[in-house]
Design an enzyme around this catalytic site. Structure first.
Site, mmCIF file in Angstrom:
data_model
loop_
_atom_site.group_PDB
_atom_site.id
_atom_site.type_symbol
_atom_site.label_atom_id
_atom_site.label_comp_id
_atom_site.label_asym_id
_atom_site.label_seq_id
_atom_site.Cartn_x
_atom_site.Cartn_y
_atom_site.Cartn_z
ATOM 1 N N TYR A 15 0.865 -1.188 0.000
ATOM 2 C CA TYR A 15 0.000 0.000 0.000
ATOM 3 C C TYR A 15 0.896 1.231 0.000
ATOM 4 C CZ TYR A 15 -3.231 3.595 1.781
ATOM 5 O OH TYR A 15 -3.983 4.731 1.943
ATOM 6 N N ASP A 58 9.267 2.702 -0.287
ATOM 7 C CA ASP A 58 8.246 3.423 0.472
ATOM 8 C C ASP A 58 8.401 3.018 1.938
ATOM 9 O OD1 ASP A 58 6.093 4.560 1.664
ATOM 10 O OD2 ASP A 58 4.578 3.692 0.326
ATOM 11 N N LYS A 80 4.357 9.031 8.859
ATOM 12 C CA LYS A 80 4.164 8.438 10.189
ATOM 13 C C LYS A 80 5.188 8.928 11.233
ATOM 14 C CE LYS A 80 1.100 5.022 8.427
ATOM 15 N NZ LYS A 80 1.143 4.404 7.100
HETATM 16 C C1 LIG Z 1 0.531 4.967 5.762
HETATM 17 C C2 LIG Z 1 1.253 4.711 4.500
HETATM 18 C C3 LIG Z 1 1.147 5.567 3.395
HETATM 19 C C4 LIG Z 1 0.190 6.725 3.357
HETATM 20 O O1 LIG Z 1 0.508 7.698 4.320
HETATM 21 P P1 LIG Z 1 -0.643 8.744 4.749
HETATM 22 O O2 LIG Z 1 0.062 9.646 5.711
HETATM 23 O O3 LIG Z 1 -1.728 7.926 5.362
HETATM 24 O O4 LIG Z 1 -1.065 9.437 3.523
HETATM 25 C C5 LIG Z 1 1.924 5.317 2.279
HETATM 26 N N1 LIG Z 1 2.774 4.275 2.250
HETATM 27 C C6 LIG Z 1 2.901 3.422 3.283
HETATM 28 C C7 LIG Z 1 3.879 2.302 3.205
HETATM 29 C C8 LIG Z 1 2.132 3.613 4.441
HETATM 30 O O5 LIG Z 1 2.233 2.751 5.436
#
Ligand SMILES: *Cc1c(COP(=O)(O)O)cnc(C)c1O
Length: 435
Positions: free
Chosen positions: A150, A245, A273
């Protein structure tokens, strides 16, 4: 265990009913709605350390930790003090600030896989910008992603693999033109053959490979290191940029995240995060030559009214400083390993189909016989067991994210006693589920 005495969710129920008038589904982010578990979502009013309290006064040992940002637990004193001190001078100026420099320096000085970064306001924004950067640098347009990773709600990444052998994406959300979805190719994780095949065939059109090096949004699908190394080599070979990511794994698995853990140099890294210490911050970073493509230095446009907001920078700075204390990550890893092993030892001894996956302070409870490394190995039926687990744990004061596809997080504020208590209760519930 007394399940006749249900915990009181009266106020949360009322607030949730009211929220339906204001927000679609009563929430501002879909998983919060508790749709895959039972009861209304809990409305939380405060948090302290490893615990949080809802509007009905129920207290929970929290393993969701705001979905990852709270590696120090709730309301950490140094983060709180730094935020209060900063906010007393104003909340936003739309100019560069010293605090932005301080957080930038702290990260660059302590992260060997980055030369420069750009702050944004969410993980999604970081990923969206990183993809644009990769396209700007390579002059190519397609993106290769993996089933089970994701990357936020970026249009071209809300896609799944098409049917059969087709690797071109099919969107998983309404509102995404098919032409956008088709810019994305989707293949399974941990499959070197599919990777080589796809790059052979489409490499000349592919700008980047994007991967969660520690896939933690669809269970915890820990990859073989050899697969991640293969990504690196193949990306070089086909002149494709490799994006890690690290919105979850960044600063979680070590200060240098998965790049440092596996010792693999990606071309671009995205963050979110933890980087904001509980405030809305994202970032992307890379080598100097790649980052020089970003405006105003280069031709790739990317901007933000509240980017590098000083209050958020202050929170991020205070939080990241704590992570640099000697032994921080070792201690997180040790206690999480111990916690997970206690549960796994019990379930294995009883022969329950349970796999406790763990890396650093991330864990995932999978109701499965064998280790899972690809999204298609997760049995949707097993989520019924998670639903029971979730319900019983709430009654016993333990809060997991409200979906069996979500991982759990241990924070620095979780004591050994907290974890021993949680392991004991989880074991009791495992016995109930498998009775
Ligand atoms: C949480 C997350 C996102 C999205 O971040 P948001 O701050 O919710 O937009 C993208 N990539 C990964 C791997 C994530 O865990």
């Amino acid at each position: 265990m007394d399940i006749t005495q249900e915990m009181n969710r009266h106020t949360s129920s009322e607030l949730f009913a009211e929220a339906q008038n204001y927000f679609p589904g009563g929430v501002n982010s879909p998983v919060r709605a508790f749709k895959s578990v039972s009861g209304p979502p809990l409305f939380i009013k405060q948090g302290q350390g490893s615990r949080m309290t809802d509007e009905d006064g129920n207290e929970f040992l929290d393993f969701c930790c705001s979905w990852g940002p709270l590696i120090l637990g709730h309301n950490h004193p140094s983060v709180r003090e730094k935020v209060i001190q900063t906010v007393s001078k104003g909340t936003s100026f739309g100019t560069p600030t010293r605090l932005g420099n301080e957080l930038g320096k702290l990260i660059i000085d302590n992260h060997a896989y980055l030369d420069k970064i750009r702050f944004v306001s969410s993980g999604t924004e970081a990923v969206m910008s990183a993809i644009r950067l990769a396209r700007g640098v390579t002059g190519k347009s397609k993106v290769l992603k993996f089933d089970g990773c994701y990357h936020g709600h970026v249009d071209s990444l809300l896609v799944k693999a098409g049917s059969g052998l087709a690797t071109f994406g099919v969107s998983t959300s309404a509102g995404i033109p098919q032409s956008f979805a088709q810019e994305t190719l989707v293949i399974p994780l941990n499959d070197q053959e599919a990777l080589e095949h796809t790059l052979q065939k489409h490499g000349h059109d592919i700008a980047c490979i994007i991967v969660e090096p520690i896939p933690a949004n669809n269970g915890l699908l820990l990859q073989d290191k050899s697969f991640l190394e293969c990504l690196r080599l193949k990306a070089y070979k086909h002149n494709v940029l490799l994006i890690f990511d690290e919105v979850i794994s960044g600063f979680r698995i070590g200060f240098e995240g998965a790049a440092g853990y596996y010792n693999i140099q990606p071309d671009i890294i995205t963050f979110g995060k933890i980087i904001g210490g509980g405030m809305p911050v994202g970032a992307y970073g890379a080598r100097t030559d790649i980052m020089s493509y970003i405006a105003p230095e280069g031709p790739v446009y990317q901007a933000g009214t509240l980017s590098a907001n000083p209050v958020a920078m202050a929170a991020g700075y205070a939080a990241l400083q704590e992570l640099l204390q000697p032994g921080f990550y070792e201690s997180m890893d040790n206690k999480t390993q111990q916690f997970v092993a206690t549960i796994q030892d019990h379930t294995s001894a009883r022969g329950y189909p349970v796999q406790m996956q763990q890396i650093g302070s991330i864990f995932w409870i999978a109701f499965a016989k064998d280790r899972i490394l690809r999204a298609d190995q997760i049995d949707p039926q097993s989520m019924e067991k998670f639903k029971i687990l979730h319900h019983h744990l709430l009654q016993r004061g333990i809060y997991l994210g409200p979906s069996g596809y979500e991982v759990g997080f241990v924070s620095a504020a979780h004591s050994i006693q907290d974890l021993d208590y949680a392991a004991r209760i989880i074991i009791e519930v495992m016995d109930i589920i498998h009775r």
